[in-house]
Motif scaffolding. Structure first.
Motif, PDB file in Angstrom:
ATOM      1  N   ARG A  14       1.634   7.624  -5.215  1.00 54.43           N
ATOM      2  CA  ARG A  14       1.197   6.274  -4.838  1.00 54.43           C
ATOM      3  C   ARG A  14       2.366   5.300  -4.690  1.00 54.43           C
ATOM      4  O   ARG A  14       2.146   4.113  -4.427  1.00 54.43           O
ATOM      5  CB  ARG A  14       0.235   5.717  -5.902  1.00 54.43           C
ATOM      6  CG  ARG A  14      -0.996   6.568  -6.153  1.00 54.43           C
ATOM      7  CD  ARG A  14      -2.052   5.756  -6.907  1.00 54.43           C
ATOM      8  NE  ARG A  14      -1.514   5.149  -8.112  1.00 54.43           N
ATOM      9  CZ  ARG A  14      -1.497   5.733  -9.313  1.00 54.43           C
ATOM     10  NH1 ARG A  14      -1.954   6.964  -9.439  1.00 54.43           N
ATOM     11  NH2 ARG A  14      -1.005   5.111 -10.366  1.00 54.43           N
ATOM     12  N   GLY A  69       6.093   7.057   3.545  1.00 57.11           N
ATOM     13  CA  GLY A  69       5.060   6.087   3.192  1.00 57.11           C
ATOM     14  C   GLY A  69       5.498   4.975   2.271  1.00 57.11           C
ATOM     15  O   GLY A  69       4.670   4.153   1.853  1.00 57.11           O
ATOM     16  N   VAL A  70       6.780   4.923   1.917  1.00 53.37           N
ATOM     17  CA  VAL A  70       7.283   3.841   1.065  1.00 53.37           C
ATOM     18  C   VAL A  70       7.455   2.592   1.926  1.00 53.37           C
ATOM     19  O   VAL A  70       8.155   2.610   2.936  1.00 53.37           O
ATOM     20  CB  VAL A  70       8.627   4.232   0.411  1.00 53.37           C
ATOM     21  CG1 VAL A  70       9.197   3.067  -0.394  1.00 53.37           C
ATOM     22  CG2 VAL A  70       8.435   5.451  -0.484  1.00 53.37           C
ATOM     23  N   ARG A  71       6.810   1.490   1.521  1.00 52.32           N
ATOM     24  CA  ARG A  71       6.821   0.275   2.338  1.00 52.32           C
ATOM     25  C   ARG A  71       8.082  -0.553   2.123  1.00 52.32           C
ATOM     26  O   ARG A  71       8.534  -1.246   3.033  1.00 52.32           O
ATOM     27  CB  ARG A  71       5.584  -0.589   2.033  1.00 52.32           C
ATOM     28  CG  ARG A  71       4.263   0.105   2.310  1.00 52.32           C
ATOM     29  CD  ARG A  71       3.134  -0.892   2.484  1.00 52.32           C
ATOM     30  NE  ARG A  71       2.972  -1.771   1.340  1.00 52.32           N
ATOM     31  CZ  ARG A  71       2.220  -1.498   0.280  1.00 52.32           C
ATOM     32  NH1 ARG A  71       1.579  -0.337   0.210  1.00 52.32           N
ATOM     33  NH2 ARG A  71       2.097  -2.361  -0.717  1.00 52.32           N
ATOM     34  N   LYS A  72       8.641  -0.543   0.925  1.00 52.03           N
ATOM     35  CA  LYS A  72       9.798  -1.392   0.633  1.00 52.03           C
ATOM     36  C   LYS A  72      10.847  -0.607  -0.143  1.00 52.03           C
ATOM     37  O   LYS A  72      10.547  -0.006  -1.181  1.00 52.03           O
ATOM     38  CB  LYS A  72       9.369  -2.619  -0.168  1.00 52.03           C
ATOM     39  CG  LYS A  72      10.527  -3.555  -0.519  1.00 52.03           C
ATOM     40  CD  LYS A  72      10.058  -4.770  -1.304  1.00 52.03           C
ATOM     41  CE  LYS A  72       9.371  -5.773  -0.428  1.00 52.03           C
ATOM     42  NZ  LYS A  72       9.106  -7.056  -1.137  1.00 52.03           N
ATOM     43  N   HIS A 113      10.919   5.716   4.075  1.00 48.29           N
ATOM     44  CA  HIS A 113       9.974   4.979   4.904  1.00 48.29           C
ATOM     45  C   HIS A 113       8.999   5.938   5.588  1.00 48.29           C
ATOM     46  O   HIS A 113       7.794   5.674   5.654  1.00 48.29           O
ATOM     47  CB  HIS A 113      10.718   4.152   5.948  1.00 48.29           C
ATOM     48  CG  HIS A 113      11.345   2.914   5.384  1.00 48.29           C
ATOM     49  ND1 HIS A 113      12.621   2.492   5.725  1.00 48.29           N
ATOM     50  CD2 HIS A 113      10.893   1.997   4.493  1.00 48.29           C
ATOM     51  CE1 HIS A 113      12.902   1.383   5.078  1.00 48.29           C
ATOM     52  NE2 HIS A 113      11.879   1.061   4.315  1.00 48.29           N
ATOM     53  N   ARG A 168       2.863  13.773  -2.926  1.00 52.24           N
ATOM     54  CA  ARG A 168       1.762  13.490  -2.006  1.00 52.24           C
ATOM     55  C   ARG A 168       1.038  14.766  -1.602  1.00 52.24           C
ATOM     56  O   ARG A 168      -0.196  14.795  -1.493  1.00 52.24           O
ATOM     57  CB  ARG A 168       2.288  12.751  -0.775  1.00 52.24           C
ATOM     58  CG  ARG A 168       2.555  11.262  -1.037  1.00 52.24           C
ATOM     59  CD  ARG A 168       3.370  10.629   0.091  1.00 52.24           C
ATOM     60  NE  ARG A 168       3.374   9.176   0.053  1.00 52.24           N
ATOM     61  CZ  ARG A 168       4.033   8.424  -0.817  1.00 52.24           C
ATOM     62  NH1 ARG A 168       4.758   9.014  -1.753  1.00 52.24           N
ATOM     63  NH2 ARG A 168       3.973   7.115  -0.777  1.00 52.24           N
ATOM     64  N   SER A 222       4.940   2.824  -3.537  1.00 55.82           N
ATOM     65  CA  SER A 222       5.052   2.022  -2.313  1.00 55.82           C
ATOM     66  C   SER A 222       6.356   1.239  -2.263  1.00 55.82           C
ATOM     67  O   SER A 222       6.696   0.667  -1.227  1.00 55.82           O
ATOM     68  CB  SER A 222       3.870   1.049  -2.215  1.00 55.82           C
ATOM     69  OG  SER A 222       3.824   0.201  -3.354  1.00 55.82           O
ATOM     70  N   HIS A 244       2.708  -3.425  -5.930  1.00 60.90           N
ATOM     71  CA  HIS A 244       3.438  -2.196  -5.618  1.00 60.90           C
ATOM     72  C   HIS A 244       3.426  -1.223  -6.795  1.00 60.90           C
ATOM     73  O   HIS A 244       3.458  -1.635  -7.957  1.00 60.90           O
ATOM     74  CB  HIS A 244       4.896  -2.504  -5.263  1.00 60.90           C
ATOM     75  CG  HIS A 244       5.080  -3.146  -3.916  1.00 60.90           C
ATOM     76  ND1 HIS A 244       4.924  -2.464  -2.739  1.00 60.90           N
ATOM     77  CD2 HIS A 244       5.402  -4.426  -3.574  1.00 60.90           C
ATOM     78  CE1 HIS A 244       5.152  -3.282  -1.721  1.00 60.90           C
ATOM     79  NE2 HIS A 244       5.440  -4.478  -2.198  1.00 60.90           N
ATOM     80  N   THR A 245       3.390   0.059  -6.475  1.00 59.88           N
ATOM     81  CA  THR A 245       3.716   1.099  -7.453  1.00 59.88           C
ATOM     82  C   THR A 245       5.192   1.392  -7.270  1.00 59.88           C
ATOM     83  O   THR A 245       5.619   1.810  -6.188  1.00 59.88           O
ATOM     84  CB  THR A 245       2.880   2.365  -7.209  1.00 59.88           C
ATOM     85  OG1 THR A 245       1.493   2.045  -7.299  1.00 59.88           O
ATOM     86  CG2 THR A 245       3.214   3.443  -8.247  1.00 59.88           C
TER      87      THR A 245
END
Length: 637
Positions: free
Chosen positions: A301, A456-459, A453, A560, A303, A504-505
């Protein structure tokens, strides 16, 4: 005789004997003898099931074995001998297959145990002596010959060789070893001869710590697994109540017993642990140690990823990048020599790369200055051969009363903008030059950010205690989304907490020792290059054994994949039970057919989880074709 005993105690003995009795019951001409053989088959396959059910009941646990035991005994009582034999026989086969396939999913742990060395060759009283690996004493000299396993953790004190470190780091390419290099127990010599001073033996070796961690992790429960355990604790009694109610309402005992068998949540119970074991095992083979199923689930999970700069995005080994001469009467060697000789009496972290560079260029830096005066926050002032040498920032130059910096301010500004740390050198009240050092950006850092990225990592953000200019210069090349510079450890902790408040996680990547508050606060703490670092292996939620940034996105993708398999398994298990229950209530599904389908669903769930054991090919890391951005061409004055 010994082979016969081994076979009888094996996992396939019970289903083989039970199956033979069932075949014999059909082969005999007598119906009465056929019934006797069928009951015998049920007893052979079912006595262990009944015993397990009784033990579980004594522990106040109502499990799958109880459902099968009640159904089988009930079938015998009402004369359905074939149903009793078929149910117990199929359950015994399913149990044997589960054990076999679960053993396969634990293959990573088995392989780790297998590589543990048994013997060592040590030098004692000048002679080579072969002793058990556990008998080696710390400080002894161990000899590692071509093809042998390294029996201890230690440091090379003689010889050269190449070691296959796949068992520790997951890297299959042998690593060259020579004086001063660290070696790990369980690695294998692929050539050469090494003399190793033992520093870690027995349970103190990196391999032993890895085995211990993988054992604990594979037994640790994921959150979903814990939920499924609670669900099963209510589900199983509910099936018993349903079967009793249907039997009382319909008067059909066979239907009630069939419901008991069909309702077994076997695939559901095993769906999560088998995926966790396989996922953690795959990670261990690739040099990725995950603390347990809960952390594997959490990693799926993630992010936001926070990265420390020094030692993570950079190599952590500052080196000299520039020598800018500002005095026409001196050359490059002279400026560097004055700076290095002054720094010889300094404890400043930039002193070492300056001194090392001077030595590499053949300049003499022997001895210490006559006097050394550290100026906190500014630099150092030293007396060398009667000359006053100041080495530090522009504030130190101003403090020395030097008003004309000969363009040093412009050079300092240009170097700092390029991501380097400049140091001004003054000799007897005049500025003579500027030297600069920088920590190289790892060549695979930009690719790592891109893959994060893509995973699926947003930041992706960088947290560092370094200056804003240096941090932004590194960030520009690496491609992170956000930079926070000039941070103290408590500031990094606050940054992690802020990300969590934003929803965020968060994963924090550090060295496993420093930045401890941030690592502890993050949802997942990741230690980079943890091979040989006992603290990192034991404390980090994820320990990446190889000092390779690309294993970070690989670890997140593995998490994942594992969670995806867990969800697929839950759907398979619930759909199978629902369809079978509907089939029983609507008619057409017998006890034996239901058990067969049930066991097939268990195997499908296990086979699905075993897909995680396959190693996905990873693209080759990028190859450096030009200097890293923190080492550009020298700035001209």
């Amino acid at each position: 005789m010994n082979q016969m005993q081994a076979w009888l105690s094996g996992r396939w003995a019970v289903p083989a004997v039970s199956g033979a009795l069932i075949v014999a019951s059909f082969a005999v001409g007598s119906e009465s003898w056929g019934d006797v053989l069928m009951v015998a088959a049920a007893v052979v396959a079912g006595w262990q099931i009944v015993l397990t059910a009784v033990r579980a009941l004594m522990a106040k646990v109502i499990g799958i074995d109880l459902l099968v035991a009640v159904a089988a005994i009930g079938a015998v009582v009402i004369g359905e001998y074939w149903e009793a034999a078929a149910v117990t026989f199929l359950f015994a086969i399913g149990h044997a297959l589960e054990n076999a396939t679960l053993t396969r999913t634990r293959s990573a742990l088995a392989e780790l145990v297998a590589v543990a060395p048994d013997v060592a060759v040590v030098l004692r009283d000048g002679e080579q002596t072969e002793v058990p690996a556990a008998a080696v004493v710390a400080g002894e000299t161990v000899l590692v010959k071509n093809g042998a396993k390294v029996p201890v953790d230690g440091v090379v004190i003689g010889g050269n060789g190449a070691l296959d470190e796949a068992s520790i780091t997951g890297e299959s390419i042998p690593v060259e070893k020579s004086d001063g290099d660290q070696v790990f127990a369980g690695t294998v010599s692929r050539g050469g001869f090494l003399q190793v001073e033992a520093t870690g033996v027995g349970a103190d070796t990196t391999l032993a710590r890895i085995i211990h961690r993988v054992e604990e992790a594979q037994d640790a429960k994921a959150r979903t697994q814990a939920f499924m355990d609670r669900f099963s604790a209510w589900y199983t009694p509910a099936i018993i109540v349903l079967a009793v109610a249907v039997g009382l309402v319909t008067g059909d005992v066979v239907l009630a017993l069939t419901l008991l068998v069909i309702g077994c949540p076997g695939a559901l119970v095993i769906s999560i642990p088998v995926a966790v074991v396989a996922g953690i095992g795959r990670g261990a083979k690739d040099g990725i140690l995950v603390k347990g199923g809960e952390f594997l689930e959490t990693s799926a999970r993630i992010s936001a990823v926070a990265l420390d700069k020094t030692g993570t995005l950079t190599e952590g080994r500052p080196r000299l990048t520039d020598v800018v001469v500002l005095d026409d009467g001196l050359d490059r060697a002279a400026v560097l020599s004055w700076a290095a000789r002054a720094e010889a009496g300094s404890e400043h972290p930039l002193a070492r790369p300056v001194i090392s560079a001077a030595r590499d260029e053949g300049l003499s830096v022997a001895g210490l200055p006559e006097t050394t005066e550290p100026v906190p926050g500014k630099g150092i002032v030293a007396t060398l051969d009667g000359h006053r040498v100041a080495v530090g920032n522009l504030a130190l130059i101003a403090a020395e009363g030097i008003t004309d910096d000969d363009g040093a301010a412009a050079v300092v500004d240009a170097l700092a903008s390029a991501g380097r740390t400049p140091v001004v050198v003054a000799l007897d009240g005049r500025v003579v030059g500027v030297v600069a050092v920088a920590d190289r950006v790892r060549v695979d850092a930009p690719e790592m950010v891109r893959r994060l990225h893509a995973a699926g990592v947003r930041k992706v953000l960088m947290l560092t205690g370094d200056t804003e200019r240096v941090a932004r210069a590194v960030a520009a090349q690496v491609g992170v989304d956000e930079v926070r510079a000039g941070l103290l450890p408590e500031d990094k902790l606050a940054a992690i907490a802020e990300l969590q408040r934003e929803g965020h996680t968060v994963a924090m990547v550090g060295d496993g020792v420093n930045d401890a508050p941030a690592l502890a606060t993050a949802d997942i703490g990741v230690a980079m290059g943890a091979a040989g670092t006992g603290v990192a292996i034991e404390t980090a939620d994820i320990a990446l054994m190889r000092d390779d940034l690309l294993t970070l996105p690989q670890a997140l993708l593995l998490a994942r994949r594992t969670v995806g398999v867990m969800r697929q398994n839950i759907v398979i298990a619930l759909a199978t039970v629902a369809l079978l229950l509907a089939g029983v209530l609507l008619g057409g599904v017998t006890m034996a057919v239901g058990m067969l389908v049930h066991e097939v669903s268990v195997l499908v769930v296990i086979a699905n989880a075993m897909r995680l054991l396959r190693r996905r090919s990873r693209p080759a890391p990028p190859v450096a074709t030009q200097p890293a951005p923190t080492q550009p061409a020298p700035v001209q004055a």
